[in-house]
Design an enzyme around this catalytic site. Sequence first.
Site, PDB file in Angstrom:
ATOM      1  N   LYS A 101     108.385  91.349  -2.378  1.00  0.00           N
ATOM      2  CA  LYS A 101     108.282  90.155  -1.537  1.00  0.00           C
ATOM      3  C   LYS A 101     106.853  90.036  -1.053  1.00  0.00           C
ATOM      4  CE  LYS A 101     111.148  86.939  -0.034  1.00  0.00           C
ATOM      5  NZ  LYS A 101     112.400  86.459  -0.649  1.00  0.00           N
TER       6      LYS A 101
HETATM    7  P1  NAD Z   1     112.561  76.311   3.156  1.00  0.00           P
HETATM    8  O1  NAD Z   1     111.239  76.518   3.745  1.00  0.00           O
HETATM    9  O2  NAD Z   1     112.712  75.363   2.014  1.00  0.00           O
HETATM   10  O3  NAD Z   1     113.611  75.883   4.288  1.00  0.00           O
HETATM   11  C1  NAD Z   1     113.793  76.576   5.486  1.00  0.00           C
HETATM   12  C2  NAD Z   1     114.597  75.676   6.393  1.00  0.00           C
HETATM   13  O4  NAD Z   1     114.936  76.358   7.588  1.00  0.00           O
HETATM   14  C3  NAD Z   1     113.835  74.418   6.828  1.00  0.00           C
HETATM   15  O5  NAD Z   1     114.737  73.310   6.852  1.00  0.00           O
HETATM   16  C4  NAD Z   1     113.390  74.751   8.262  1.00  0.00           C
HETATM   17  O6  NAD Z   1     113.150  73.590   9.040  1.00  0.00           O
HETATM   18  C5  NAD Z   1     114.614  75.527   8.689  1.00  0.00           C
HETATM   19  N1  NAD Z   1     114.446  76.334   9.882  1.00  0.00           N
HETATM   20  C6  NAD Z   1     113.416  77.137  10.236  1.00  0.00           C
HETATM   21  N2  NAD Z   1     113.656  77.705  11.427  1.00  0.00           N
HETATM   22  C7  NAD Z   1     114.880  77.249  11.822  1.00  0.00           C
HETATM   23  C8  NAD Z   1     115.695  77.475  12.955  1.00  0.00           C
HETATM   24  N3  NAD Z   1     115.309  78.289  13.935  1.00  0.00           N
HETATM   25  N4  NAD Z   1     116.910  76.843  13.018  1.00  0.00           N
HETATM   26  C9  NAD Z   1     117.308  76.024  12.028  1.00  0.00           C
HETATM   27  N5  NAD Z   1     116.589  75.783  10.933  1.00  0.00           N
HETATM   28  C10 NAD Z   1     115.388  76.393  10.828  1.00  0.00           C
HETATM   29  O7  NAD Z   1     113.085  77.759   2.742  1.00  0.00           O
HETATM   30  P2  NAD Z   1     114.234  78.144   1.703  1.00  0.00           P
HETATM   31  O8  NAD Z   1     113.591  78.464   0.414  1.00  0.00           O
HETATM   32  O9  NAD Z   1     115.343  77.163   1.769  1.00  0.00           O
HETATM   33  O10 NAD Z   1     114.716  79.544   2.318  1.00  0.00           O
HETATM   34  C11 NAD Z   1     115.706  79.643   3.341  1.00  0.00           C
HETATM   35  C12 NAD Z   1     116.307  81.027   3.319  1.00  0.00           C
HETATM   36  O11 NAD Z   1     116.869  81.269   2.016  1.00  0.00           O
HETATM   37  C13 NAD Z   1     115.317  82.169   3.565  1.00  0.00           C
HETATM   38  O12 NAD Z   1     116.001  83.219   4.223  1.00  0.00           O
HETATM   39  C14 NAD Z   1     114.964  82.610   2.159  1.00  0.00           C
HETATM   40  O13 NAD Z   1     114.490  83.944   2.108  1.00  0.00           O
HETATM   41  C15 NAD Z   1     116.311  82.459   1.486  1.00  0.00           C
HETATM   42  N6  NAD Z   1     116.256  82.375   0.033  1.00  0.00           N
HETATM   43  C16 NAD Z   1     115.535  81.400  -0.595  1.00  0.00           C
HETATM   44  C17 NAD Z   1     115.558  81.347  -1.979  1.00  0.00           C
HETATM   45  C18 NAD Z   1     114.864  80.252  -2.737  1.00  0.00           C
HETATM   46  O14 NAD Z   1     115.071  80.160  -3.962  1.00  0.00           O
HETATM   47  N7  NAD Z   1     114.086  79.391  -2.135  1.00  0.00           N
HETATM   48  C19 NAD Z   1     116.273  82.289  -2.718  1.00  0.00           C
HETATM   49  C20 NAD Z   1     117.003  83.265  -2.054  1.00  0.00           C
HETATM   50  C21 NAD Z   1     116.994  83.282  -0.664  1.00  0.00           C
END
Ligand code: NAD
Length: 421
Positions: free
Chosen positions: A107
Site C-alpha cells: 500500500k
Molecule cells: P474515494 O476517494 O473514491 O471515496 C471515498 C468516499 O468516502 C468519498 O465519498 C468521501 O467523501 C467519503 N468520506 C470520507 N470521509 C468520510 C466520512 N467521515 N464519512 C462519510 N464519508 C466519508 O475512495 P474509494 O476508492 O471509494 O475507497 C473507499 C474505501 O474502499 C477505502 O477504505 C478504500 O481503501 C477501500 N477500497 C477501495 C478500492 C478501490 O478499488 N478503489 C478497493 C478496495 C477497497
Amino acid sequence: MTSDHRNPFRIAQQQFDTAAELLNLADGLRAVLRVPQRELTVNFPVKMDNGDVRMFTGYRVQHNLGRGPVKGGIRYHPSVDIDEVRALAMWMTWKCALVNIPYGGAKGGVVVDPRQLSSGELERLTRRFASDISILLGPEKDIPAPDVNTNAQVMAWIMDTISMHRGYTVPAVITGKPINIGGSLGRVEATGRGVSLMVREVARRLGRPLEQLRVVVQGFGNVGSTAALLLSQMGCRVIGVSDATGGYYRGSGLDVSSMRAFADLHPFRLLEGYSTPGLEQVDGPELLELDCDVLIPAALENQITERNAGQVRARLIVEGANGPTTPEADAILNERGVVVVPDILANAGGVVVSYFEWVQGLQEFFWHEQDVNEKLERIIVGAFDEVWAMAQSRGVPLRTAAYLLAVKRVADANQTRGVYP
Ligand code: NAD
C-alpha cells in the site's frame, strides 16, 4: 497518530494473531507474517502554483512478497500515517490470498488533502511521489492502484512517470488506468460490483429477496457510489448515503443514479447541495445507526467501534472500506448476530480486476467487459462460498473464516519457499 486500540496496524496484527492461533502457526512464521517486509518513507518537494516549494511525506509499504509481486492502492489523505499504510498493506496480502491471485500485499499513501491542491499541483505531487518510490515499482515487483482520493488520472500520471524513467511505455506498472492507455473495462466498477455480489450471496443464504432489503451506504466515492448504484439496479432500496460533507436519507428510497450524476459534476464526487423532495439530511454518525437491513461502510477505517456497534440496526454489514470495524465492535456485532462480510472478501473485486488489467497489459490482449465481469463474479462468488463453508464448519464469524483461509495460503507459500539463505 491514532490511539493504540484504534491504530489500524495494531488492529491488523490482532486480527492476524487470532487466525495464527487457530491455525497453530509456528512462532517463527508468525513473526515473519506479523510485520511488513519493506517500508519506504519519502519526504519530497513540490513546486506550488504561487512559486513556493512545499514538502510532503509519502510511504510505500510491501507487507509480504511470498506469493508474487506486491499489489495495493495509493491513498491521498491528511490522516495517512505509516501505521495506516502498514495495516492496509497487510490486509492486501490476505485479500490477494483469499481470492487466490498471485500477489503479495502493498500500500502507499501521501499525507495531503488533495482538495486543497490545483490540478497542476496534484500532477506535480503525483509525479514526484511516483519518481521517489519508483525504486520499488515495476510490473514484476510492485503494482499500485487507486484508493481514497486517487483515480484513473492519477494512475495515468504514475504510469507516464515510470515510463519516462524507463524510456518506453510500461502499462503493467499500474492498474486502474484510463481505458485509452491500457486500463481494463470493468475496473472502475469492480470493487462496488464485488460488494453488491456479496449482498446478493448473503441474502440468498438468508432467504431474503433483494427487493426487501433497505440499504445504507457510508461513502459515495468509487466503491460506495458504485455499490449503491448496482444494488439499486438489483432491486434493493437504497435509503441512505453519505460522503465527507454529510448524510442523505429518504425512507422511500433515493434516486442513486441522479445522485451519482450530480456528484460526478464535482471533482471529488461530493453530494453537497443535492436536493430532491422528501430528502432529509443526517449527520455522519447518525447514518450508521439508521433503521435498515444492510449497512455498507465504504469510506475509511474505524467507523464502527465499541461506541456505536450496539446501535447499528442493520443485520448485515458488507465492508466496502478497509478496516471500518474495530475488533471490539466485531465482538459486539457477533454477539448480536449481525453478519459481517469482512473487507478482505467484500472489497476484493477491485484487486481481482486489477489483476485482470495487469494480465491484459502483459499480454497486450484486451478482453470484453462481459468477460471481465463474468470472471470477476466466478472468483469473488467462489471465494465467498469457501468462506461461508469454512464459517459453517468451524462455527466462526465470516472474518475469522476468511483469515483462516487467507493466512494459511500465505503461510504455506512462505514455508514452501523457506528462509533465505
Ligand atoms: P474515494 O476517494 O473514491 O471515496 C471515498 C468516499 O468516502 C468519498 O465519498 C468521501 O467523501 C467519503 N468520506 C470520507 N470521509 C468520510 C466520512 N467521515 N464519512 C462519510 N464519508 C466519508 O475512495 P474509494 O476508492 O471509494 O475507497 C473507499 C474505501 O474502499 C477505502 O477504505 C478504500 O481503501 C477501500 N477500497 C477501495 C478500492 C478501490 O478499488 N478503489 C478497493 C478496495 C477497497
